[in-house]
Scaffold this motif. Structure first.
Motif, short mmCIF file in Angstrom:
data_model
loop_
_atom_site.label_atom_id
_atom_site.label_comp_id
_atom_site.label_asym_id
_atom_site.label_seq_id
_atom_site.Cartn_x
_atom_site.Cartn_y
_atom_site.Cartn_z
N ASN A 57 0.72 -1.08 0.09
CA ASN A 57 0.00 0.00 0.03
C ASN A 57 0.87 1.02 -0.14
OD1 ASN A 57 -2.36 1.44 0.09
ND2 ASN A 57 -3.08 0.94 2.01
N ASP A 58 1.00 2.23 -1.09
CA ASP A 58 1.85 3.29 -1.04
C ASP A 58 0.86 4.31 -1.18
OD1 ASP A 58 3.84 4.83 -1.88
OD2 ASP A 58 3.91 4.37 -3.82
N TRP A 59 0.79 5.02 0.28
CA TRP A 59 0.01 6.14 0.49
C TRP A 59 0.89 7.35 0.33
CZ3 TRP A 59 -4.77 5.91 0.71
CH2 TRP A 59 -5.45 4.73 1.25
N ASN A 60 2.12 7.09 -0.33
CA ASN A 60 3.03 8.38 -0.76
C ASN A 60 2.43 8.98 -1.76
OD1 ASN A 60 4.83 8.13 1.48
ND2 ASN A 60 6.14 6.56 0.22
N LYS A 61 1.50 8.31 -2.63
CA LYS A 61 0.77 8.71 -3.51
C LYS A 61 -0.08 9.95 -3.53
CE LYS A 61 1.42 4.61 -6.59
NZ LYS A 61 0.57 3.56 -7.35
N LEU A 62 -0.82 9.80 -2.19
CA LEU A 62 -1.69 10.98 -1.81
C LEU A 62 -0.95 12.19 -1.87
CD1 LEU A 62 -4.48 11.31 -0.63
CD2 LEU A 62 -3.62 10.77 1.52
N GLY A 63 0.14 12.45 -1.31
CA GLY A 63 0.83 13.75 -1.30
C GLY A 63 1.23 14.20 -2.80
N LEU A 64 1.71 13.26 -3.41
CA LEU A 64 1.83 13.68 -4.98
C LEU A 64 0.84 14.04 -5.54
CD1 LEU A 64 4.14 13.81 -7.17
CD2 LEU A 64 3.61 11.56 -7.67
N ALA A 65 -0.36 13.38 -5.63
CA ALA A 65 -1.88 13.76 -6.04
C ALA A 65 -2.26 14.82 -5.52
CB ALA A 65 -2.77 12.71 -5.82
N ALA A 66 -1.80 15.39 -4.13
CA ALA A 66 -2.30 16.42 -3.89
C ALA A 66 -1.60 17.95 -4.14
CB ALA A 66 -2.28 16.60 -2.28
N SER A 67 -0.50 17.84 -4.38
CA SER A 67 0.53 18.69 -5.07
C SER A 67 0.28 19.02 -6.47
CB SER A 67 1.98 18.23 -4.74
OG SER A 67 2.28 17.15 -5.45
N SER A 68 0.11 18.02 -7.17
CA SER A 68 -0.14 17.95 -8.67
C SER A 68 -1.53 18.72 -8.92
CB SER A 68 0.04 16.49 -9.31
OG SER A 68 -0.89 15.62 -8.61
N VAL A 69 -2.61 18.34 -8.25
CA VAL A 69 -3.91 18.82 -8.27
C VAL A 69 -3.97 20.13 -8.02
CG1 VAL A 69 -6.39 18.49 -7.56
CG2 VAL A 69 -4.83 16.43 -8.23
N PHE A 70 -3.55 20.52 -6.53
CA PHE A 70 -3.62 21.95 -6.48
C PHE A 70 -2.66 22.91 -7.35
CE2 PHE A 70 -5.43 20.07 -2.45
CZ PHE A 70 -6.57 20.80 -2.26
N SER A 71 -1.52 22.30 -7.69
CA SER A 71 -0.46 23.17 -8.37
C SER A 71 -1.33 23.33 -9.82
CB SER A 71 0.58 22.36 -8.72
OG SER A 71 1.21 22.18 -7.51
N TYR A 72 -1.97 22.49 -10.27
CA TYR A 72 -2.64 22.63 -11.70
C TYR A 72 -3.97 23.45 -11.58
CZ TYR A 72 -5.36 21.62 -15.67
OH TYR A 72 -5.99 22.16 -16.80
N THR A 73 -4.38 23.57 -10.46
CA THR A 73 -5.75 24.40 -10.29
C THR A 73 -5.27 25.79 -9.81
OG1 THR A 73 -6.90 22.48 -9.26
CG2 THR A 73 -8.08 24.61 -9.02
N LEU A 74 -4.07 26.10 -9.32
CA LEU A 74 -3.76 27.37 -8.97
C LEU A 74 -2.92 28.15 -9.99
CD1 LEU A 74 -3.39 26.89 -5.05
CD2 LEU A 74 -5.15 28.05 -6.33
N PHE A 75 -1.61 27.26 -10.24
CA PHE A 75 -0.82 28.20 -11.01
C PHE A 75 -1.09 28.13 -12.50
CE2 PHE A 75 2.21 26.08 -7.59
CZ PHE A 75 2.36 27.09 -6.86
#
Length: 293
Positions: free
Chosen positions: A169-187
């Motif tokens: 179970n790789d929950w490190n993907k949660l942080g990567l998904a959060a950074s990519s989604v919010f970066s795309y929505t804001l930047f």
């Protein structure tokens, strides 16, 4: 004769006294009757009934406000407008949460339907302009982050047939998904807004309206991330293409009037920017598929 004259004088005296008493009684009765006094034009306080506001104020030695003045004062206090909150104050962002459930559902639905209204209004002009919200985009981003992380782990589990040696179970993907989604929505909206401002486009949207549109445009990837569990690569590609085309077309149609309002319109600025918008929207979807699934 003297006795009779004395009796007559006594009778006359008694008659005079009785007539005087009657006159006094009549005058007293007249004094006890109610009399009508004419009201003065200025509205004298002596004519007001006891217990009124003005009479009570006069008894204290001051004039006191009238009812009209009190009503005017209350209306003036109620009509006072508060100064607008500054950007760094929390009250400033309350206007971007003033949205109903029906508004959020309508914006989610029309974010994947590239259709203009009968008047030619695009998605932002019809649903977002002058009433942009952060509530919907925020929860769409959060839901997409968890759906990608959870369904990505489920897809990896199914691909390894649940073998403990080859799957974890790789929950490190949660942080990567959060950074990519919010970066795309804001930047991306910030870059677009700055570019349109720098080019001097006559038609433009506010920064929050662009952020709101981009936040709702990601809603199409939430059900797609669930369907990505199916281990058919061709189907996964088709889902990405369909989702990116639908929501990307809505963004392209929304920003086309701004691009066309560029005073120094050239082929690069008019068509390249529209291709860049739909290209970035497709790129974020393919990155979700390749890394998480």
């Amino acid at each position: 004769m003297d006795q009779q004259s004395a009796i007559l004088e006594l009778d006359n005296a008694l008659a005079i006294d009785m007539s005087g008493a009657d006159l006094n009684t009549g005058s007293a009765a007249n004094e006890l009757q109610f009399k009508d006094y004419p009201r003065e034009a200025s509205g004298s306080s002596n004519l007001l009934p006891i217990g009124s506001k003005q009479n009570f104020a006069n008894s204290r030695g001051d004039d006191g406000p009238t009812d009209e003045n009190e009503d005017a004062g209350l209306m003036a206090n109620n009509t006072k407008t508060k100064a607008p909150a500054s950007f760094w104050q929390l009250n400033y962002f309350s206007q971007y949460f003033n949205v109903t459930t029906q508004d959020v559902l309508a914006r989610i639905l029309w974010s994947v339907l590239p259709i203009k209204s009968a008047t030619g209004a695009n998605y932002i002009e019809r649903h977002i302009q002058n009433n942009a919200d952060i509530y919907g985009p925020f929860w769409i981003n959060v839901t997409l982050i968890f759906s990608i992380a959870i369904f990505g782990n489920i897809a990896n589990y199914l691909s390894t047939s649940g073998e403990q040696d080859s799957w974890h179970n790789d929950w490190n993907k949660l942080g990567l998904a959060a950074s990519s989604v919010f970066s795309y929505t804001l930047f991306v909206p910030v870059l677009l807004w700055f570019f349109f401002w720098f080019r001097g486009c006559t038609i433009t949207y506010t920064l929050f309206e662009i952020i709101c549109a981009y936040g709702y445009s990601l809603s199409v990837y939430i059900p797609i991330s669930f369907l990505w569990i199916i281990e058919i690569r061709l189907l996964q590609y088709i889902l990405v293409i369909v989702g990116a085309f639908l929501s990307g077309s809505v963004l392209t149609m929304s920003f086309a009037p701004i691009v066309n309002s560029d005073p120094s319109q050239t082929f690069k600025t008019s068509y390249f920017m529209l291709l860049l918008i739909i290209g970035l929207h497709s790129l974020i979807a393919f990155s979700f598929l390749f890394y998480f699934f």
